[in-house]
Structure formats: C-alpha cells, structure tokens
Design a protein around this motif. Sequence first.
Motif, short mmCIF file in Angstrom:
data_model
loop_
_atom_site.label_atom_id
_atom_site.label_comp_id
_atom_site.label_asym_id
_atom_site.label_seq_id
_atom_site.Cartn_x
_atom_site.Cartn_y
_atom_site.Cartn_z
N ASP A 128 0.87 -1.17 0.00
CA ASP A 128 0.00 0.00 0.00
C ASP A 128 0.91 1.22 0.00
OD1 ASP A 128 -2.34 -1.51 0.13
OD2 ASP A 128 -2.53 -1.32 2.30
N LYS A 129 0.35 2.35 -0.37
CA LYS A 129 1.12 3.59 -0.39
C LYS A 129 0.56 4.52 0.68
CE LYS A 129 0.78 6.18 -4.06
NZ LYS A 129 0.94 6.78 -5.39
N VAL A 130 1.41 4.95 1.59
CA VAL A 130 1.02 5.84 2.68
C VAL A 130 1.40 7.26 2.29
CG1 VAL A 130 1.31 6.37 5.13
CG2 VAL A 130 1.36 3.98 4.36
N ALA A 131 0.43 8.16 2.32
CA ALA A 131 0.66 9.57 2.03
C ALA A 131 0.83 10.32 3.34
CB ALA A 131 -0.50 10.14 1.22
N LEU A 132 1.82 11.17 3.41
CA LEU A 132 2.07 11.98 4.59
C LEU A 132 2.14 13.45 4.21
CD1 LEU A 132 4.13 9.25 4.88
CD2 LEU A 132 4.20 10.20 7.15
N ILE A 133 1.82 14.29 5.17
CA ILE A 133 2.00 15.73 5.00
C ILE A 133 2.79 16.24 6.19
CG2 ILE A 133 -0.08 16.09 3.61
CD1 ILE A 133 -1.44 17.20 6.14
N GLN A 134 3.46 17.35 5.96
CA GLN A 134 4.21 17.96 7.04
C GLN A 134 3.44 19.19 7.52
OE1 GLN A 134 8.07 19.59 6.03
NE2 GLN A 134 8.90 18.80 7.94
N SER A 137 3.98 20.59 13.34
CA SER A 137 4.55 19.72 14.38
C SER A 137 5.26 18.50 13.82
CB SER A 137 3.43 19.29 15.34
OG SER A 137 2.45 18.54 14.65
N GLY A 138 5.41 18.40 12.52
CA GLY A 138 6.14 17.28 11.93
C GLY A 138 5.33 16.55 10.87
N TRP A 139 5.79 15.38 10.50
CA TRP A 139 5.15 14.56 9.48
C TRP A 139 3.96 13.82 10.07
CZ3 TRP A 139 6.13 15.10 4.49
CH2 TRP A 139 7.34 15.70 4.11
N LYS A 140 2.86 13.78 9.31
CA LYS A 140 1.62 13.10 9.74
C LYS A 140 1.09 12.26 8.60
CE LYS A 140 1.48 15.75 13.44
NZ LYS A 140 1.41 15.39 14.79
N ILE A 141 0.53 11.12 8.93
CA ILE A 141 -0.13 10.27 7.92
C ILE A 141 -1.42 10.97 7.51
CG2 ILE A 141 -1.29 8.07 7.52
CD1 ILE A 141 0.82 6.83 9.43
N ASP A 142 -1.60 11.13 6.20
CA ASP A 142 -2.77 11.82 5.68
C ASP A 142 -3.73 10.88 4.96
OD1 ASP A 142 -4.22 14.30 5.25
OD2 ASP A 142 -3.64 14.10 3.14
N ASP A 143 -3.24 9.76 4.44
CA ASP A 143 -4.11 8.80 3.75
C ASP A 143 -3.30 7.54 3.49
OD1 ASP A 143 -6.42 7.80 2.59
OD2 ASP A 143 -6.51 9.29 0.98
N VAL A 144 -4.01 6.45 3.22
CA VAL A 144 -3.37 5.21 2.78
C VAL A 144 -4.09 4.80 1.51
CG1 VAL A 144 -2.84 2.80 3.30
CG2 VAL A 144 -2.81 4.51 5.14
N TYR A 145 -3.32 4.69 0.43
CA TYR A 145 -3.88 4.27 -0.87
C TYR A 145 -3.69 2.77 -0.99
CZ TYR A 145 -3.89 9.22 -1.80
OH TYR A 145 -4.12 10.57 -1.72
N SER A 151 -6.71 5.50 -7.21
CA SER A 151 -8.08 5.36 -7.72
C SER A 151 -8.82 4.15 -7.16
CB SER A 151 -8.06 5.27 -9.24
OG SER A 151 -7.34 4.12 -9.65
N SER A 152 -8.11 3.17 -6.60
CA SER A 152 -8.77 1.94 -6.17
C SER A 152 -9.36 2.02 -4.77
CB SER A 152 -7.81 0.75 -6.26
OG SER A 152 -6.79 0.89 -5.31
N GLY A 153 -9.04 3.04 -4.06
CA GLY A 153 -9.60 3.18 -2.72
C GLY A 153 -8.54 3.66 -1.75
N SER A 154 -9.03 4.21 -0.66
CA SER A 154 -8.10 4.72 0.35
C SER A 154 -8.83 4.84 1.68
CB SER A 154 -7.55 6.09 -0.07
OG SER A 154 -8.51 7.10 0.10
N THR A 155 -8.07 5.10 2.70
CA THR A 155 -8.63 5.29 4.03
C THR A 155 -9.63 6.45 4.03
OG1 THR A 155 -6.64 4.42 5.06
CG2 THR A 155 -8.03 5.83 6.42
N LYS A 156 -9.25 7.57 3.45
CA LYS A 156 -10.14 8.73 3.42
C LYS A 156 -11.42 8.43 2.64
CE LYS A 156 -7.15 12.73 4.02
NZ LYS A 156 -6.60 13.94 3.37
N LYS A 157 -11.29 7.72 1.52
CA LYS A 157 -12.48 7.40 0.73
C LYS A 157 -13.45 6.53 1.52
CE LYS A 157 -10.49 7.86 -3.88
NZ LYS A 157 -10.08 7.18 -5.11
N GLN A 158 -12.92 5.56 2.26
CA GLN A 158 -13.80 4.71 3.07
C GLN A 158 -14.51 5.51 4.14
OE1 GLN A 158 -12.16 1.21 4.88
NE2 GLN A 158 -12.88 -0.01 3.17
#
Length: 171
Positions: A128-134, A137-145, A151-158
């Motif tokens: 899976d691909k983990v998207a992070l943003i800074q 306060s540092g790096w944070k997980i923003d979504d998991v594709y 396009s196939s789905g992600s944590t945010k989409k669910q």
Amino acid sequence: MKKILFLCSGLLLLLSGCLNDPEKDIKKVVTTFFKEYKGDFRAADKALISTELAGLIDKAAAKELQEAENMKKSAFPTDKPIMIEGDIFTSLYEGQNAFTIGEITIEGSKATVTVDFKNTLYAINWKDKVALIQDGSGWKIDDVYYKEQESSGSTKKQLQQVILAKGVPVE
C-alpha cells in the motif's frame, strides 16, 4: 582568530547534525503508527495523523453511533446500521501483522511511502502507499492508498463513504 573560526565551524557542524532528516522522521511516523495500530480506526493515534484525517475518523465514528441509535428507533431494529468493518489503514480487511518500509518520495511538504505489508496468518503479502503531509509539528499520515493506487480506494475514501451514507430513516 583561528580559535574563533574553529569554534564556529565546530558549532555549525554540531548544529547541522541536529537538523532533522526528513526520511528518518517519516520512517519513524509510519513505523510507530503501524506497530501500535491494532485494527480499530477509532483508536488510531491521532498524534501521528493529519488534522483532516483525524476529523474524518471522528465524523465516521459519530455517524456509526448515530446510525446505531437510529436503528433502535427504526421499524426494522434488527437491521445492521452503517458501520466500518475491517482494517481501513491497509487494503486487507483482516489487516497486517508485519510490515517493512519501502521507497520514500518527498516533494516539499508531502511524502509517499510504499509499505510492504504481511498478514502471516493468511500468508498474504501486499503493498500500500502511505501519504504523509508535514504540518507545524512534523510529518503526519494523511491517507493510505490501497494496493498503491489512488483510484482503487483509500482510508479517506472509506471514511467519507460512511459519513455520506444514507441510513435507514427513523420512523
């Protein structure tokens, strides 16, 4: 003069060693999150995820509770309310029990990390691909594709699907 120059260059060298290494910080966030995460999205460590993702989690959890309450008042109280089942931070319903960090790509204040997951009980491996943003306060997980495809789905989409889902109207 040589002493001052030597001290200044030593101080600069010391300070440069103290600066954060973005890849190291990103690895630490992803590793900590997936080592501690036990499959219940409601209990995810919000210190390691973005404000937007944390907000979606809170809204989805509230929606589940509201749907459960609505179901009790419904003409069909044995129906199942809208809820999230399974692991939403990986593309496998049963979740992972082992992982390794793969390729890290950093572009400004955004990063993506390919994570090789395993579920040894089911003998399944996937990426899976983990998207992070800074943020401040540092790096944070923003979504998991899931399966590395946006396009196939992600944590945010669910989470958004649950938040927007129409439940059984209360009678």
